[in-house]
Design a protein around this motif. Structure first.
Motif, PDB file in Angstrom:
ATOM      1  N   ASP A 240     -31.263  -5.921   6.405  1.00 20.06           N
ATOM      2  CA  ASP A 240     -31.765  -6.755   5.311  1.00 20.06           C
ATOM      3  C   ASP A 240     -32.754  -7.805   5.801  1.00 20.06           C
ATOM      4  OD1 ASP A 240     -30.339  -5.429   3.373  1.00 20.06           O
ATOM      5  OD2 ASP A 240     -28.565  -6.705   3.599  1.00 20.06           O
ATOM      6  N   VAL A 241     -32.567  -8.275   7.021  1.00 23.21           N
ATOM      7  CA  VAL A 241     -33.469  -9.289   7.562  1.00 23.21           C
ATOM      8  C   VAL A 241     -34.817  -8.679   7.917  1.00 23.21           C
ATOM      9  CG1 VAL A 241     -33.770 -11.011   9.393  1.00 23.21           C
ATOM     10  CG2 VAL A 241     -31.499 -10.603   8.422  1.00 23.21           C
TER      11      VAL A 241
ATOM     12  N   PHE B  48     -33.187 -15.909  -3.846  1.00 23.86           N
ATOM     13  CA  PHE B  48     -32.332 -16.048  -5.026  1.00 23.86           C
ATOM     14  C   PHE B  48     -30.866 -16.217  -4.630  1.00 23.86           C
ATOM     15  CE2 PHE B  48     -29.501 -14.088  -8.171  1.00 23.86           C
ATOM     16  CZ  PHE B  48     -29.808 -14.847  -9.293  1.00 23.86           C
ATOM     17  N   VAL B  49     -30.389 -15.370  -3.723  1.00 29.84           N
ATOM     18  CA  VAL B  49     -28.981 -15.422  -3.310  1.00 29.84           C
ATOM     19  C   VAL B  49     -28.685 -16.734  -2.581  1.00 29.84           C
ATOM     20  CG1 VAL B  49     -27.245 -14.368  -1.803  1.00 29.84           C
ATOM     21  CG2 VAL B  49     -28.699 -12.927  -3.232  1.00 29.84           C
ATOM     22  N   LEU B  50     -29.604 -17.159  -1.680  1.00 25.26           N
ATOM     23  CA  LEU B  50     -29.400 -18.427  -0.976  1.00 25.26           C
ATOM     24  C   LEU B  50     -29.449 -19.603  -1.939  1.00 25.26           C
ATOM     25  CD1 LEU B  50     -31.508 -17.845   2.277  1.00 25.26           C
ATOM     26  CD2 LEU B  50     -29.026 -18.101   2.128  1.00 25.26           C
TER      27      LEU B  50
ATOM     28  N   THR C  15     -37.193  -7.924  -1.070  1.00 25.51           N
ATOM     29  CA  THR C  15     -36.061  -8.342  -0.228  1.00 25.51           C
ATOM     30  C   THR C  15     -36.059  -9.846  -0.021  1.00 25.51           C
ATOM     31  OG1 THR C  15     -36.041  -6.210   0.916  1.00 25.51           O
ATOM     32  CG2 THR C  15     -34.935  -8.061   2.006  1.00 25.51           C
ATOM     33  N   TYR C  16     -37.219 -10.407   0.266  1.00 21.74           N
ATOM     34  CA  TYR C  16     -37.284 -11.851   0.509  1.00 21.74           C
ATOM     35  C   TYR C  16     -37.038 -12.643  -0.783  1.00 21.74           C
ATOM     36  CZ  TYR C  16     -39.005 -10.626   5.128  1.00 21.74           C
ATOM     37  OH  TYR C  16     -39.115 -10.118   6.393  1.00 21.74           O
TER      38      TYR C  16
ATOM     39  N   VAL D  84     -31.323  -7.141  -1.561  1.00 22.22           N
ATOM     40  CA  VAL D  84     -30.413  -7.665  -0.538  1.00 22.22           C
ATOM     41  C   VAL D  84     -28.976  -7.249  -0.855  1.00 22.22           C
ATOM     42  CG1 VAL D  84     -29.483  -9.658   0.692  1.00 22.22           C
ATOM     43  CG2 VAL D  84     -31.856  -9.658   0.012  1.00 22.22           C
ATOM     44  N   LEU D  85     -28.606  -7.255  -2.152  1.00 23.38           N
ATOM     45  CA  LEU D  85     -27.274  -6.803  -2.522  1.00 23.38           C
ATOM     46  C   LEU D  85     -27.253  -5.272  -2.606  1.00 23.38           C
ATOM     47  CD1 LEU D  85     -26.336  -9.341  -5.354  1.00 23.38           C
ATOM     48  CD2 LEU D  85     -25.889  -9.502  -2.902  1.00 23.38           C
ATOM     49  N   ASP D  86     -26.043  -4.704  -2.628  1.00 22.56           N
ATOM     50  CA  ASP D  86     -25.912  -3.241  -2.673  1.00 22.56           C
ATOM     51  C   ASP D  86     -26.585  -2.651  -3.904  1.00 22.56           C
ATOM     52  OD1 ASP D  86     -24.467  -3.401  -0.346  1.00 22.56           O
ATOM     53  OD2 ASP D  86     -22.505  -3.321  -1.334  1.00 22.56           O
TER      54      ASP D  86
END
Length: 670
Positions: free
Chosen positions: A89-90, A655-657, A649-650, A621-623
């Motif tokens: 993911d990174v 969003f997740v962070l 992805t970024y 980033v999520l499944d």
């Protein structure tokens, strides 16, 4: 001997807390572990090289290598990851790298259907483990809160619909209810009215349509769960089962943990609604309460004499506000009272100068069954308010049974079925009272009240009570709520900030119990200061097969609840302020661990299903985000563009962070 016993109790308490923390850590770790194990197992089955299996993110605390895979425990315990060759993911460029794709053991070299299997395995594993957590919980026996009403909050939709303490809610929108959570759930996720069916304490069936209130962070109807007749047994030996400064704390003999109420003055008590009604109806009397004691014979009843709790006042009579709401079918409704009416006279007496508005619940309760003439001021379109004469016949409902425990809750008169605010403008000051001695006069406008802990007394003795303050303005006229908080903190000094004749003043007062009241005629609270457990019932499967069936049903309902929550968040029906983060999750997990293994298993099951649903959202980033790209590749037969993939992805990471920071802020600061 006593010191040694106390030390042993404290030691046992500390050991219990350490054990609970360990249980929570292991439980939360298992939820993450099983999710990542799903990815890992299917990746190995598809012959993908797994470079690292980590519980947690960030810097590694400890790791070891077995075969080609590094197994790690990392510092940030908010999840975990499986790092496969060709999938990072990174570094999303690995997914489109031709060089890595040439390696037959890379993730990107595998067919789309295998990669879909690897990605979805974590979610599937969480669904399975969630179902098993639920099944084991129900096999042990799960304590749930039945659909018995403890109180209806005055002015809220359920109160207006006539829901009463002790009512049993049997169906909501035609579906049978299983626990009190069904009431909360149906309110929060409703698109319109809720149809409620139930049974009143007298056995009469009812059916009402209720429109949830949507002014808060989530739709709600204002019902509180019932308590039981049993005094709790606390894990902490220092916790008291009675509130300090109340009649219960002076009862003879003393109440003990585990005591269960069975009689009042020799007459049987069957439920909490009956107990609270008796306490309220006989608020000024000294009562003999019969309890069965833990460890004693079932037939042995211990009689405990408990006095009354007189109201502590400042000697201020405030102005009465307009009627906020009226219960359907109540005496007020039948008499023609309307929301917005202001009661000015009762029995020819001025409300505010001859009758204290705070004592209206008692006044009407004492006149149950009689015809009481009242005068109201009613607003007229484009004209001066009209004076309207009406007659009401109050019901035999105890005063202050529905006390204003929440901010901005109006004061209810249960015998009439009305609720009104008490405006913090003084109309009268009792001679000799704390307010009179402090120099407060009529026509003072209270701006703020602070209720402060007594000097020289450790706050720990008050077991969770803290200083409270209220500011009053045109929108916040909740003097009744502030007045109730004074009763919860008997004897605490009060600081008032008020304006009078254009000047801002302050006064510090100690509330008093009016000594001029005759014995037995004191204005008394409807409660005695006894702490009671929440009413619970146990749902237990009789076999493992039945437990699995209940687990499947609970998993389905949990997934549905999460979906409805997300939908409500996106539509704005539920505020983001209702979200919880990892800190709250850990706290809740610790609290439920105190209730035993079954409650912890139930919570872990819900967490597993939660993780499954949220992880499968279509967010990069999520499944779920990975599954979207795989669907694209399967349909178009082409891999996603590297730049598009990287950008998505970024964005997903941000969003997740951002969401993580937001829920952490809610956990810590709100």
């Amino acid at each position: 001997m006593e010191v040694m016993l106390t030390s042993l109790l404290i030691g046992a308490t500390l050991l219990g807390k350490v054990t609970n923390i360990a249980m929570v850590a292991i439980g939360l770790g298992l939820v993450i572990f099983f999710h990542e194990l799903g990815h890992f197992a299917v990746a190995k089955w598809c012959d993908v090289k797994v470079e690292r299996f980590s519980i947690g993110f960030g810097p590694i605390i400890k790791s070891f290598k077995h075969g080609e895979t590094e197994y790690a425990l990392s510092w940030i315990p908010f999840g975990g990851y499986v790092k496969m060759l060709g999938q990072d993911d990174v570094d999303p460029s690995q997914l489109t790298s031709e060089e890595i794709a040439l390696d037959p053991r890379s993730y990107s070299a595998k067919p789309v259907y295998q990669r879909m299997g690897i990605i979805s395995a974590g979610v599937i594993m969480n669904i399975i483990t969630g179902m098993l957590f639920f099944a084991f919980a129900f096999r042990l026996g799960v304590a749930s809160t039945p659909c018995v009403v403890g109180a209806a909050i005055p002015g809220m939709p359920a109160w207006e619909a006539g829901i009463q303490p002790g009512d049993v809610i049997t169906k909501i929108n035609g579906e049978k209810t299983n626990s009190f959570m069904d009431i909360i759930r149906s309110s929060a996720f409703s698109d319109g009215d809720i149809k409620m069916e139930g049974i009143h304490p007298n056995g009469e069936k009812f059916e009402v349509d209720i429109t949830p209130d949507r002014t808060g962070t989530r739709p709600q109807i204002g019902l509180l769960q019932s308590q039981s007749l049993q005094i709790p047994v606390y894990e902490d030996p220092g916790m008291s089962v009675t509130a300090k400064g109340t009649a219960a704390s002076k009862a003879e003999p003393a109440y003990q943990p585990g005591d269960t109420f069975v009689t009042i003055d020799g007459k049987p008590v069957e439920n909490y609604a009956q107990l609270q009604r008796l306490f309220a109806a006989r608020s000024s009397e000294t009562l003999k309460t019969g309890v069965t004691r833990k460890g004693a014979s079932e037939s042995e009843v211990v009689e405990i004499t408990v006095g009354n709790n007189p109201f502590h006042t400042l000697g201020l009579w405030m102005d009465i506000g307009p009627i906020e709401s009226i219960q359907k079918g109540s005496p007020a409704d039948r008499a023609g009272l309307k929301a917005g009416d202001k009661i000015t006279h009762i029995d020819g007496q001025d409300v505010g100068k001859v009758i204290n508005p705070l004592r209206l619940p008692n006044y009407f309760s004492s006149r149950a069954g009689e015809t009481v003439p009242i005068v109201v001021s009613r607003a007229q379109d484009g004209a001066q308010p009209a004076e309207v004469n009406l007659n009401v016949v109050p019901l035999d409902n105890p005063a202050w049974l529905e006390h204003p425990i929440f901010s901005n809750t109006p004061l209810s008169v249960g015998s009439l079925g009305i609720a009104f605010h008490v405006i913090p403008t003084t109309l009268k000051v009792e001679e000799g009272s704390p307010a009179h001695k402090a120099g407060i006069e009529a026509d003072a406008h209270i701006k703020k009240i602070r209720i402060m802990p007594p000097e020289g007394e450790p706050l720990s003795e008050w077991q969770g009570l803290e200083e409270v303050s209220y500011e009053f303005d045109d929108k916040n006229m909740n003097w009744a709520n502030a007045f109730w908080e004074m009763q919860v903190r008997p004897g605490w000094p009060v600081e008032l900030t008020y304006s009078h004749k254009g000047q801002i003043k302050q006064a510090k007062l100690t509330p008093w119990v009016n000594p001029n009241q005759e014995e037995g005629q004191q204005w008394s609270l409807p409660v005695r200061g006894i702490k009671l457990q929440t009413l619970r019932e146990t749902q237990q499967a009789q076999s493992m097969g039945q437990a699995l069936g209940m687990g499947v049903q609970y998993t389905t309902n949990s997934a549905k609840d999460i979906y409805l929550t997300l939908r409500s968040l996106f539509t704005g029906r539920v505020s983001p302020l209702e979200l919880s983060g990892p800190v709250t999750i850990a706290k809740v997990a610790y609290e439920v661990s105190n209730d035993g293994y079954s409650q912890l298993l139930l919570f872990l099951g819900f967490l597993s299903v939660n993780l499954a649903v949220l992880n499968f959202l279509p967010i990069p980033v999520l499944d779920g985000g990975h599954m979207v790209f795989l669907c694209w590749e399967g349909i178009t037969r082409k891999r996603p563009n590297e730049q598009v993939l990287a950008a998505a992805t970024y964005v997903g990471m941000i969003f997740v962070l951002g969401l993580m920071i937001f829920v952490l802020y809610l956990d810590i600061f709100l």
